[in-house]
Design an enzyme around this catalytic site. Sequence first.
Site, PDB file in Angstrom:
ATOM      1  N   GLU A 170      44.524  91.115  31.341  1.00  0.00           N
ATOM      2  CA  GLU A 170      44.209  89.816  30.736  1.00  0.00           C
ATOM      3  C   GLU A 170      43.743  88.809  31.783  1.00  0.00           C
ATOM      4  O   GLU A 170      42.824  88.025  31.549  1.00  0.00           O
ATOM      5  CB  GLU A 170      45.459  89.278  30.009  1.00  0.00           C
ATOM      6  CG  GLU A 170      45.820  90.134  28.809  1.00  0.00           C
ATOM      7  CD  GLU A 170      47.155  89.767  28.204  1.00  0.00           C
ATOM      8  OE1 GLU A 170      48.192  89.922  28.885  1.00  0.00           O
ATOM      9  OE2 GLU A 170      47.172  89.315  27.048  1.00  0.00           O
ATOM     10  N   ALA A 177      52.566  91.463  33.558  1.00  0.00           N
ATOM     11  CA  ALA A 177      53.612  90.465  33.731  1.00  0.00           C
ATOM     12  C   ALA A 177      54.822  91.185  34.318  1.00  0.00           C
ATOM     13  O   ALA A 177      54.918  92.411  34.243  1.00  0.00           O
ATOM     14  CB  ALA A 177      53.956  89.852  32.381  1.00  0.00           C
ATOM     15  N   GLY A 212      49.210  91.892  31.442  1.00  0.00           N
ATOM     16  CA  GLY A 212      48.771  90.596  31.960  1.00  0.00           C
ATOM     17  C   GLY A 212      47.760  90.729  33.091  1.00  0.00           C
ATOM     18  O   GLY A 212      46.968  89.812  33.327  1.00  0.00           O
ATOM     19  N   GLU A 236      51.434  96.757  26.338  1.00  0.00           N
ATOM     20  CA  GLU A 236      52.558  95.978  25.813  1.00  0.00           C
ATOM     21  C   GLU A 236      53.229  96.643  24.609  1.00  0.00           C
ATOM     22  O   GLU A 236      54.432  96.525  24.423  1.00  0.00           O
ATOM     23  CB  GLU A 236      52.095  94.566  25.422  1.00  0.00           C
ATOM     24  CG  GLU A 236      51.758  93.667  26.609  1.00  0.00           C
ATOM     25  CD  GLU A 236      50.314  93.771  27.093  1.00  0.00           C
ATOM     26  OE1 GLU A 236      49.601  94.729  26.713  1.00  0.00           O
ATOM     27  OE2 GLU A 236      49.897  92.879  27.841  1.00  0.00           O
TER      28      GLU A 236
HETATM   29  N1  CO8 Z   1      56.844  94.459  36.118  1.00  0.00           N
HETATM   30  C1  CO8 Z   1      57.805  94.604  37.048  1.00  0.00           C
HETATM   31  N2  CO8 Z   1      57.807  95.583  37.953  1.00  0.00           N
HETATM   32  C2  CO8 Z   1      56.805  96.476  37.915  1.00  0.00           C
HETATM   33  C3  CO8 Z   1      55.749  96.373  36.985  1.00  0.00           C
HETATM   34  C4  CO8 Z   1      55.795  95.311  36.051  1.00  0.00           C
HETATM   35  N3  CO8 Z   1      54.833  95.119  35.141  1.00  0.00           N
HETATM   36  N4  CO8 Z   1      54.904  97.401  37.184  1.00  0.00           N
HETATM   37  C5  CO8 Z   1      55.383  98.097  38.217  1.00  0.00           C
HETATM   38  N5  CO8 Z   1      56.531  97.552  38.668  1.00  0.00           N
HETATM   39  C6  CO8 Z   1      57.370  98.010  39.777  1.00  0.00           C
HETATM   40  C7  CO8 Z   1      58.153  99.255  39.393  1.00  0.00           C
HETATM   41  O1  CO8 Z   1      59.299  98.903  38.662  1.00  0.00           O
HETATM   42  C8  CO8 Z   1      58.458  99.837  40.738  1.00  0.00           C
HETATM   43  O2  CO8 Z   1      59.531  99.127  41.308  1.00  0.00           O
HETATM   44  P1  CO8 Z   1      60.759  99.948  42.020  1.00  0.00           P
HETATM   45  O3  CO8 Z   1      60.104 100.622  43.183  1.00  0.00           O
HETATM   46  O4  CO8 Z   1      61.685  98.844  42.390  1.00  0.00           O
HETATM   47  O5  CO8 Z   1      61.274 100.886  41.000  1.00  0.00           O
HETATM   48  C9  CO8 Z   1      57.219  99.505  41.558  1.00  0.00           C
HETATM   49  O6  CO8 Z   1      56.576  98.430  40.863  1.00  0.00           O
HETATM   50  C10 CO8 Z   1      56.235 100.654  41.656  1.00  0.00           C
HETATM   51  O7  CO8 Z   1      55.952 101.098  40.325  1.00  0.00           O
HETATM   52  P2  CO8 Z   1      56.103 102.642  39.858  1.00  0.00           P
HETATM   53  O8  CO8 Z   1      57.143 103.337  40.667  1.00  0.00           O
HETATM   54  O9  CO8 Z   1      56.279 102.635  38.377  1.00  0.00           O
HETATM   55  O10 CO8 Z   1      54.647 103.172  40.248  1.00  0.00           O
HETATM   56  P3  CO8 Z   1      53.865 104.390  39.593  1.00  0.00           P
HETATM   57  O11 CO8 Z   1      52.693 104.610  40.477  1.00  0.00           O
HETATM   58  O12 CO8 Z   1      54.789 105.527  39.313  1.00  0.00           O
HETATM   59  O13 CO8 Z   1      53.372 103.858  38.150  1.00  0.00           O
HETATM   60  C11 CO8 Z   1      52.405 102.229  36.630  1.00  0.00           C
HETATM   61  C12 CO8 Z   1      52.431 102.814  38.064  1.00  0.00           C
HETATM   62  C13 CO8 Z   1      51.865 103.281  35.656  1.00  0.00           C
HETATM   63  C14 CO8 Z   1      51.456 101.039  36.665  1.00  0.00           C
HETATM   64  C15 CO8 Z   1      53.813 101.807  36.198  1.00  0.00           C
HETATM   65  O14 CO8 Z   1      54.389 101.011  37.217  1.00  0.00           O
HETATM   66  C16 CO8 Z   1      53.855 100.997  34.925  1.00  0.00           C
HETATM   67  O15 CO8 Z   1      53.737 101.551  33.836  1.00  0.00           O
HETATM   68  N6  CO8 Z   1      54.071  99.669  35.038  1.00  0.00           N
HETATM   69  C17 CO8 Z   1      54.216  98.784  33.892  1.00  0.00           C
HETATM   70  C18 CO8 Z   1      52.883  98.515  33.241  1.00  0.00           C
HETATM   71  C19 CO8 Z   1      53.058  97.637  32.044  1.00  0.00           C
HETATM   72  O16 CO8 Z   1      53.690  97.977  31.058  1.00  0.00           O
HETATM   73  N7  CO8 Z   1      52.473  96.448  32.088  1.00  0.00           N
HETATM   74  C20 CO8 Z   1      52.507  95.493  31.002  1.00  0.00           C
HETATM   75  C21 CO8 Z   1      53.580  94.518  31.241  1.00  0.00           C
HETATM   76  S1  CO8 Z   1      53.813  93.462  29.831  1.00  0.00           S
HETATM   77  C22 CO8 Z   1      52.651  92.273  30.020  1.00  0.00           C
HETATM   78  O17 CO8 Z   1      51.904  92.244  30.946  1.00  0.00           O
HETATM   79  C23 CO8 Z   1      52.621  91.206  28.974  1.00  0.00           C
HETATM   80  C24 CO8 Z   1      51.609  90.170  29.310  1.00  0.00           C
HETATM   81  C25 CO8 Z   1      51.804  88.997  28.449  1.00  0.00           C
HETATM   82  C26 CO8 Z   1      51.653  87.753  29.240  1.00  0.00           C
HETATM   83  C27 CO8 Z   1      52.941  87.396  29.826  1.00  0.00           C
HETATM   84  C28 CO8 Z   1      52.747  86.648  31.088  1.00  0.00           C
HETATM   85  C29 CO8 Z   1      53.997  86.342  31.852  1.00  0.00           C
END
Ligand code: CO8
Length: 259
Positions: free
Chosen positions: A113, A66, A110, A133
Amino acid sequence: TAAYENIQTETRGRVGIIRLNRPKALNALCADLVRELGQALDAFEADPGIGCMVLTGSDKAFAAGADIKEMKEKTYQDVFLQDFITVGWEKVSQVRKPIVAAVAGYALGGGCEMAMMCDFIIAADNAKFGQPEITLGTIPGAGGTQRLPRFVGKSKAMDMVLTGRMMDAAEAERCGLVSRVVPLAQLMDDAIATAEKIAGMSLPATMVAKEAVNRAFETTLSEGVRFERRTFHATFAFDDRAEGMAAFAEKRKAGWKHR
Ligand code: CO8
């Protein structure tokens, strides 16, 4: 194809392909993306020329979850009143036509999921699955705590949900989260060929087959078997059931009426 901003759609024969396409955020599932996804699913579902769908992302990310930046300022009132995530997301698990997830790169939160809402997952060898999460102080909210244990069992699901660690493609195949792993370069060819094979069957047969398998997750064994038996009997009302069996007996290829 329709003018979407966060996804791309394409048809290949009877296969409808939906590609999540928000590269700047690793396909994080913002509200606009999910709304467009719902529209694309509705369009393929309604299109008699489509017999199977493929949901995919990029080589780097199926979806990294998400959109955390969109979620972070929300209050309890906001998420409760919007019924946050119900709208749009549930479409993926409610489409009646078969839908295959083709996952490369990250399928996190998400994203994992959403892949699990599809009928089955074909993974590229670089795929990484996780429910991180917990590292954000929250829990999966789009079915992860319920669907993951059904795919991989309690022990591995607890491990994933409580530690937030990622699982690679080999582990995902070993524990049954994905049906198969293919080299990244072959992912789309393989997923489309699989979807074409499904789309080449009688559509009503694939639709009731999907419904019957899904019933296994909603009911007891005896009720599920009863549902299957009734549904199996009902397939005898399909023109295509008569055609399929006649074609076998006559040693020819079935000419499906309803595809
Ligand atoms: N949300 C928003 N932006 C994101 C997300 C995300 N989930 N994941 C990555 N991005 C963005 C980063 O902020 C970054 O943006 P910017 O260049 O502006 O800083 C860009 O994408 C590239 O990401 P990274 O620089 O972090 O890339 P890396 O290769 O270094 O890392 C990762 C990749 C490991 C995947 C890392 O981006 C990461 O940990 N992302 C978050 C993963 C996460 O925690 N996901 C779970 C989110 S919570 C969730 O999904 C709850 C679901 C419940 C349902 C809700 C539905 C709405």
